[in-house]
Enzyme design. Structure first.
Site, mmCIF file in Angstrom:
data_model
loop_
_atom_site.group_PDB
_atom_site.id
_atom_site.type_symbol
_atom_site.label_atom_id
_atom_site.label_comp_id
_atom_site.label_asym_id
_atom_site.label_seq_id
_atom_site.Cartn_x
_atom_site.Cartn_y
_atom_site.Cartn_z
ATOM 1 N N GLU A 27 -11.413 1.940 6.352
ATOM 2 C CA GLU A 27 -10.470 1.631 6.491
ATOM 3 C C GLU A 27 -10.789 2.867 6.394
ATOM 4 O OE1 GLU A 27 -5.797 0.447 7.129
ATOM 5 O OE2 GLU A 27 -6.858 2.493 5.783
ATOM 6 N N GLU A 57 0.432 -1.027 -0.198
ATOM 7 C CA GLU A 57 0.140 -0.041 0.281
ATOM 8 C C GLU A 57 1.055 1.418 -0.176
ATOM 9 O OE1 GLU A 57 -2.143 0.173 3.718
ATOM 10 O OE2 GLU A 57 -4.053 2.103 3.063
#
Ligand code: LER
Ligand code: MN
Length: 274
Positions: free
Chosen positions: A249, A153
């Site tokens: 998230e 990520e």
């Protein structure tokens, strides 16, 4: 696209700032099912004491599935990072990644995300980038044997000194050169680091490497509570052919259930619009 919420698993004792849904494991599942989401991203620090097959049944009996395993809790709670300055800790982190991968296979999650768990170049000494690439190549090989993929990520510059953008992420993944290592994009980080929504999404989709998406508004609140146009995001992802999960998230504010509910209320209509 499937809508998911990131939740922490019972092994995580500290309250992760970006974990949604309150209560025990069964209560979280009941709340997720009541909200009508498709799945959960499980943020796990140490899977040793967990019962993944039982957890998979718990999910499936409510029409849910695990869309990903998040590794950030292993960094936050256990202090494990792949680039840790102490080689013994870095080795334990590599082992933990294998354990999270095995957990993913058993609980039915297709991938493990790697954000802050990779650690930082600063303090990691000479050759750290190559060491990380080698560690992830080995981890991807073992993940592939279990039918699981790893997704790294890009994180904003304040949280990471290695891989801030999609382009840097793709260059890194290409340097590793394993079919089971790809990328995820987190809208909160993309909003800080990129110059458009289209370019990073198209770049990774063209490369066949965009495997997962984290949702959070520019202020890391629920979609709709900040300035990002999530309708445009959904249209861009759709036009690029993305068909994976959108996993919230984001900060559990004002509380983990309200943030989850506001996410679903904002995203569902956008996902239903053709
Ligand atoms: C951290 O900001 C983040 O976005 C997580 O997914 C990575 O640990
Ligand atoms: Mn993220």
């Amino acid at each position: 696209m499937r809508l998911a919420l990131a939740v922490q698993t019972p092994d995580v004792s500290l309250a992760l700032p970006v974990a949604l849904l309150s209560g025990t494991w069964p209560e979280k599942l009941d709340r997720a099912a009541a909200l009508g989401v498709d799945g959960l991203e499980l943020m796990t620090a140490d899977p040793h004491g967990l019962q993944p097959r039982r957890m998979r049944q718990d999910l499936e009996s409510r029409g849910l599935n695990a869309v990903a395993i998040g590794s950030g809790a292993a960094a936050m709670q256990a202090g494990l990072t792949l680039l840790h300055a102490d080689a013994a800790v870095a080795a334990r982190a590599a082992t933990r990644l294998d354990e999270l991968t095995a957990f993913a296979a058993e609980v039915g999650a297709p991938l493990v995300t790697i954000g802050s768990f990779r650690g930082r170049l600063a303090g990691a000494g000479a050759g750290a980038r190559e060491r990380l690439a080698d560690a992830l190549r080995l981890a991807a090989e073992r993940a592939a044997a279990l039918g699981v993929r790893l997704a790294i990520e890009p994180l904003n510059r304040y949280e990471a000194d290695l891989i801030n953008t999609a382009e840097e992420g793709l260059a890194f993944v290409d340097s590793v050169g394993h079919a089971s290592l790809g990328l995820l994009l987190d809208t909160y980080h993309v909003n800080i680091e990129e110059s458009s929504w289209e370019a990073p999404i198209r770049l990774l989709m063209r490369a066949g490497r965009l495997w997962h998406v984290h949702l959070g508004d520019n202020n890391r609140l629920a979609p709709g509570d900040g300035m990002i146009d999530f309708g445009a995001l959904v249209r861009t992802l759709r036009a690029a052919g993305y068909d994976g999960a959108l996993s919230a998230e984001l900060l559990a504010r004002p509380d983990p259930d309200t943030a989850a509910r506001r996410t679903v209320e904002h995203m569902r209509p956008l996902l239903e619009d053709a």
